[in-house]
Write an enzyme that holds these catalytic residues in place. Sequence first.
Site, PDB file in Angstrom:
ATOM      1  N   LYS A  42      39.296   2.172  23.026  1.00  0.00           N
ATOM      2  CA  LYS A  42      39.961   0.894  23.269  1.00  0.00           C
ATOM      3  C   LYS A  42      38.904  -0.110  23.693  1.00  0.00           C
ATOM      4  O   LYS A  42      38.176   0.113  24.662  1.00  0.00           O
ATOM      5  CB  LYS A  42      41.034   1.030  24.353  1.00  0.00           C
ATOM      6  CG  LYS A  42      41.806  -0.250  24.623  1.00  0.00           C
ATOM      7  CD  LYS A  42      42.757  -0.102  25.802  1.00  0.00           C
ATOM      8  CE  LYS A  42      43.938   0.774  25.492  1.00  0.00           C
ATOM      9  NZ  LYS A  42      44.958   0.733  26.584  1.00  0.00           N
ATOM     10  N   VAL A  90      42.058  -0.955  19.176  1.00  0.00           N
ATOM     11  CA  VAL A  90      41.859   0.472  19.347  1.00  0.00           C
ATOM     12  C   VAL A  90      41.301   1.032  18.041  1.00  0.00           C
ATOM     13  O   VAL A  90      41.819   0.732  16.964  1.00  0.00           O
ATOM     14  CB  VAL A  90      43.164   1.202  19.720  1.00  0.00           C
ATOM     15  CG1 VAL A  90      42.894   2.688  19.942  1.00  0.00           C
ATOM     16  CG2 VAL A  90      43.783   0.585  20.966  1.00  0.00           C
ATOM     17  N   ASP A 110      55.782   1.793  31.730  1.00  0.00           N
ATOM     18  CA  ASP A 110      55.599   1.365  30.337  1.00  0.00           C
ATOM     19  C   ASP A 110      55.992   2.451  29.337  1.00  0.00           C
ATOM     20  O   ASP A 110      55.375   2.587  28.279  1.00  0.00           O
ATOM     21  CB  ASP A 110      54.149   0.938  30.101  1.00  0.00           C
ATOM     22  CG  ASP A 110      54.015  -0.022  28.931  1.00  0.00           C
ATOM     23  OD1 ASP A 110      55.040  -0.586  28.502  1.00  0.00           O
ATOM     24  OD2 ASP A 110      52.892  -0.211  28.447  1.00  0.00           O
ATOM     25  N   GLY A 127      44.827   0.188  15.705  1.00  0.00           N
ATOM     26  CA  GLY A 127      45.831  -0.782  16.143  1.00  0.00           C
ATOM     27  C   GLY A 127      45.209  -1.924  16.914  1.00  0.00           C
ATOM     28  O   GLY A 127      44.019  -1.927  17.234  1.00  0.00           O
ATOM     29  N   LYS A 167      57.751   4.097  26.336  1.00  0.00           N
ATOM     30  CA  LYS A 167      58.341   3.717  25.051  1.00  0.00           C
ATOM     31  C   LYS A 167      57.676   4.575  23.982  1.00  0.00           C
ATOM     32  O   LYS A 167      56.571   5.112  24.205  1.00  0.00           O
ATOM     33  CB  LYS A 167      58.131   2.229  24.760  1.00  0.00           C
ATOM     34  CG  LYS A 167      56.691   1.772  24.775  1.00  0.00           C
ATOM     35  CD  LYS A 167      56.592   0.272  24.555  1.00  0.00           C
ATOM     36  CE  LYS A 167      55.151  -0.217  24.654  1.00  0.00           C
ATOM     37  NZ  LYS A 167      55.052  -1.681  24.445  1.00  0.00           N
ATOM     38  N   ASP A 201      48.263   4.733  27.480  1.00  0.00           N
ATOM     39  CA  ASP A 201      48.350   3.332  27.901  1.00  0.00           C
ATOM     40  C   ASP A 201      48.877   3.191  29.329  1.00  0.00           C
ATOM     41  O   ASP A 201      50.078   3.072  29.561  1.00  0.00           O
ATOM     42  CB  ASP A 201      49.207   2.516  26.938  1.00  0.00           C
ATOM     43  CG  ASP A 201      48.905   1.023  27.037  1.00  0.00           C
ATOM     44  OD1 ASP A 201      48.394   0.608  28.093  1.00  0.00           O
ATOM     45  OD2 ASP A 201      49.175   0.292  26.084  1.00  0.00           O
ATOM     46  N   THR A 210      58.326  -3.364  28.845  1.00  0.00           N
ATOM     47  CA  THR A 210      58.900  -3.702  27.546  1.00  0.00           C
ATOM     48  C   THR A 210      60.368  -4.059  27.739  1.00  0.00           C
ATOM     49  O   THR A 210      61.104  -3.350  28.434  1.00  0.00           O
ATOM     50  CB  THR A 210      58.740  -2.526  26.566  1.00  0.00           C
ATOM     51  OG1 THR A 210      57.345  -2.306  26.348  1.00  0.00           O
ATOM     52  CG2 THR A 210      59.403  -2.805  25.235  1.00  0.00           C
ATOM     53  N   ASN A 233      53.945   4.360  23.098  1.00  0.00           N
ATOM     54  CA  ASN A 233      52.948   4.847  24.046  1.00  0.00           C
ATOM     55  C   ASN A 233      52.932   6.366  24.155  1.00  0.00           C
ATOM     56  O   ASN A 233      52.256   6.909  25.035  1.00  0.00           O
ATOM     57  CB  ASN A 233      53.191   4.236  25.427  1.00  0.00           C
ATOM     58  CG  ASN A 233      52.739   2.790  25.484  1.00  0.00           C
ATOM     59  OD1 ASN A 233      52.011   2.323  24.621  1.00  0.00           O
ATOM     60  ND2 ASN A 233      53.178   2.076  26.503  1.00  0.00           N
TER      61      ASN A 233
END
Length: 373
Positions: A76, A61, A173, A54, A175, A191, A211, A178
């Site tokens: 990463k 990554v 963060d 990604g 979501k 993350d 987000t 992640n």
Amino acid sequence: MGQIASQLCNQNSKPNQETDPIRQSLPPPPPPLSNGVAKAQLSYNDFEIVKSLGQGAYGNVYQVQKKTSNKQFAMKAIKKSKLLQNGMDLQMLMEKNVLLKNKHPFLVTLKYSFQSDKKLYLVMDLCKGGELLSYISQLNRLGISQEVAKFIGAEVLLGLEYLQRKLKIMYRDLKPENILVCEDGHIKIADFGLAKHFYSENEKCTTVCGTLEYLAPEIIQSLQPGFQGYGIEVDIWAFGIFLFEIISGQPPFTHPKRNPEIIMKKVLQNKVQFPSYFKEESKDIILKCLQSNPQDRPTWDQLKNHPFFSSINWDDLYNKQVISPILKHIPKRQEVKKLARPIIETQTDEIYRSIKDFYYAPQSLVNQNSNQS
């Protein structure tokens, strides 16, 4: 869903003048051995890329393998230029420390970290099942999303509770992107780039980041002059949004074109509309998390004792003695044998300062010829 962190965080974080490219303070040379011969520090040359996993705002990554052992990890690679331009170098050090210090089964952990003139590298657990987001639509179609939400939600809850209680970390963060799925069907939270250390549970933050669909009302209100900020309760709000999205396939406050003003208005109005298939216990725990007043939201202990989680044995879950309900839905990927390729940094005259204390290896000196993992 995309992330607005890189846009909103900049309202409250300005680059420090010390982040200008300089040639001083490069990574120190490796310390000498007792016989006076220096061992080389670990670097990107010790790894090869298997495939890309990604791309993010600050870098890429990869799935990589270590040359000396052929063990595979997620790496990463973060561009220093983008970090320093946005004053995010200290935040990356925070992410590295959270990855390193945590000892929890449902959090991604750090294996190595190092840097070059241009990039920072984090080498972490590889979760071959990919992002939880890729499973949500399928689980919803099969009608098992609420049962899976109990399992995934319980593991995420334990991870977030550990971050707050043991590490004094506000995650900020949460979501599905992640949350990573391991080969055994269990998850790991990943993350920690927006993580915030706090000294007191009453401590307040004012930086607007996260987000869009997961922002708690008090984070949005931090944009208003004179607002006192927000606290650790924002992770409880995000947990309620997370449960809703796992079950329904999308968060409760959204917009087809992701119009920020419309979404933030919906968050502040806080009128949750549940699809008909939501069970009462699912609706109740979500509504408890999505209280507009942060002080009215439940604690992690209260959430664990909610009827929604009545079937969860928390000790067995922590010890991974429970079979994951999504194990059978993990794609049986046929790994295509590809020749691993080296990690190459393009030549440039730009040299950025070293991020102090970023380097980490299980041993302070790394012998590249050893069979170390």
